[in-house]
Design a protein around this motif. Structure first.
Motif, mmCIF file in Angstrom:
data_model
loop_
_atom_site.group_PDB
_atom_site.id
_atom_site.type_symbol
_atom_site.label_atom_id
_atom_site.label_comp_id
_atom_site.label_asym_id
_atom_site.label_seq_id
_atom_site.Cartn_x
_atom_site.Cartn_y
_atom_site.Cartn_z
ATOM 1 N N ARG A 6 -0.459 4.820 1.940
ATOM 2 C CA ARG A 6 -1.912 4.953 1.867
ATOM 3 C C ARG A 6 -2.552 3.722 1.223
ATOM 4 N NH1 ARG A 6 -1.633 10.180 0.711
ATOM 5 N NH2 ARG A 6 -1.388 9.746 -1.491
ATOM 6 N N ALA A 7 -1.863 3.178 0.223
ATOM 7 C CA ALA A 7 -2.387 2.008 -0.492
ATOM 8 C C ALA A 7 -2.034 0.691 0.203
ATOM 9 C CB ALA A 7 -1.847 1.989 -1.921
ATOM 10 N N ARG A 8 -1.281 0.794 1.310
ATOM 11 C CA ARG A 8 -0.867 -0.382 2.089
ATOM 12 C C ARG A 8 -0.046 -1.368 1.246
ATOM 13 N NH1 ARG A 8 -6.268 -1.699 5.790
ATOM 14 N NH2 ARG A 8 -6.375 0.359 6.783
ATOM 15 N N ILE A 9 0.814 -0.807 0.414
ATOM 16 C CA ILE A 9 1.746 -1.623 -0.363
ATOM 17 C C ILE A 9 3.046 -1.701 0.431
ATOM 18 C CG2 ILE A 9 3.063 -1.823 -2.505
ATOM 19 C CD1 ILE A 9 0.867 -0.199 -3.868
ATOM 20 N N PRO A 10 3.540 -2.896 0.722
ATOM 21 C CA PRO A 10 4.721 -3.032 1.590
ATOM 22 C C PRO A 10 6.049 -2.735 0.894
ATOM 23 C CG PRO A 10 4.014 -5.194 0.862
ATOM 24 C CD PRO A 10 2.997 -4.219 0.324
ATOM 25 N N MET A 11 6.129 -1.528 0.328
ATOM 26 C CA MET A 11 7.418 -1.128 -0.223
ATOM 27 C C MET A 11 8.425 -0.992 0.920
ATOM 28 S SD MET A 11 7.393 -0.889 -3.551
ATOM 29 C CE MET A 11 8.642 0.273 -4.103
ATOM 30 N N LEU A 12 9.695 -1.068 0.596
ATOM 31 C CA LEU A 12 10.737 -1.027 1.623
ATOM 32 C C LEU A 12 10.650 0.234 2.471
ATOM 33 C CD1 LEU A 12 13.135 -2.870 2.451
ATOM 34 C CD2 LEU A 12 14.598 -1.387 1.055
#
Length: 305
Positions: free
Chosen positions: A193-199
């Motif tokens: 949702r936050a568009r953080i590119p976690m793996l």
């Protein structure tokens, strides 16, 4: 603003849970060093290292206020909750950064102060402003920020770097990815949702499970290796053997998990692994501290290796 900020809101800006881990690992780094430090110097140094950690937390919350707003795990933080203005967090972070670095230099030595300054910069700028939002390797490279504190503690005592402090750094550095990827497995919707590119977002949960296992396998020899240095010994090595066997078993269980089953049981295995990872790190550093105490006081004639 939705309400007046209280003292607790400003404390929350400093990320006290993260600060407690920083303080503990820095203290261990200081106490296991081969050079004794006057108790008042040690106390002051740990206080200023804690302030530096708090400064990093405040700067991180200032920069991440937009994504904290959309993540369930972080939306109650002081800035997204409307308790503290972003400018206040920025000012607090900058002020504490300057105070902590200057005072650590005056209390201990300027090498440790420069190390602290670099750590604050690394966490606030390299990790928060750059890596976190740009690459799935964010937590791998950015994990260095959380791994520096024992090296700073060691530098307070010795004025330099040793193989032992590097291994303490490596222990936290290699521990960080499986720790945070376990969290990402059951908090993936937040990161997406936050568009953080976690793996988990960029490569999926199956790939993340493989990475958790791979890094846990690589972590074990690092953790055990510290046991054969001057800060290790039989007590630490025994603890490390047990802890790494349990951690590896947990990583294998995560790797074998079917996503449908994991979702159905609320990611119970992943949550247990995440909670145990905190205990894993605490007990490793606790064992190093126990080794130092047993040697210092000669309990039962104990002399380590």
């Amino acid at each position: 603003m939705t309400g007046e900020a209280g003292f607790g809101d400003y404390v929350a800006l400093l990320k006290p849970r993260v600060m407690s881990l920083v303080v503990f690992t820095a203290l261990v780094g200081l106490l296991v060093a081969p050079v004794s430090v006057h108790p008042m110097v040690a106390l002051a140094s740990i206080l200023f290292i804690a302030l530096g950690a708090g400064a990093s937390g405040a700067l991180n919350m200032w920069w991440d206020a937009d994504i904290d707003q959309v993540m369930r795990r972080t939306r109650s933080r002081p800035i997204p909750a409307g308790k503290v203005e972003p400018g206040e967090a920025l000012g607090l972070g900058i002020a504490l950064s300057g105070i902590s670095v200057i005072m650590l230099g005056l209390a201990a030595n300027w090498f440790s102060a420069a190390f602290l300054a670099f750590t604050i910069f690394f966490y606030a700028v390299i990790y928060s402003m750059w890596l976190k939002r740009s690459t799935p390797q964010n937590i791998v490279i950015g994990g260095a920020a959380g791994a520096f504190p024992p090296m700073i503690g060691w530098a307070v005592a010795t004025g330099g770097i040793g193989i032992e402090s590097v291994l303490m750094f490596a222990l936290i550095f290699m521990w960080t990815p499986p720790h945070f990827w376990a969290l990402a497995l059951f908090m993936n919707d937040d990161y997406s949702r936050a568009r953080i590119p976690m793996l988990t977002v960029t490569h999926g949960r199956a790939a993340t499970r493989r990475h958790v296992l791979a890094y846990t396998v690589l972590l074990a020899p690092v953790a055990l290796g510290a046991g054969f240095t001057s800060i290790g010994g039989p007590v630490y090595l025994a603890a490390a053997l047990v802890l790494n066997a349990l951690f590896l078993r947990g990583a294998v269980a995560i790797w074998r998990r079917d996503e449908t089953v994991a979702e159905a049981d609320g990611y119970a295995v992943e949550k247990r692994f995440f909670r145990f990872s905190l205990l894993y790190l605490f007990l490793h550093f606790g064992a190093l501290l126990a080794e130092a105490g047993l040697r210092a006081f000669g309990v039962f004639g104990y002399a380590g290796w």
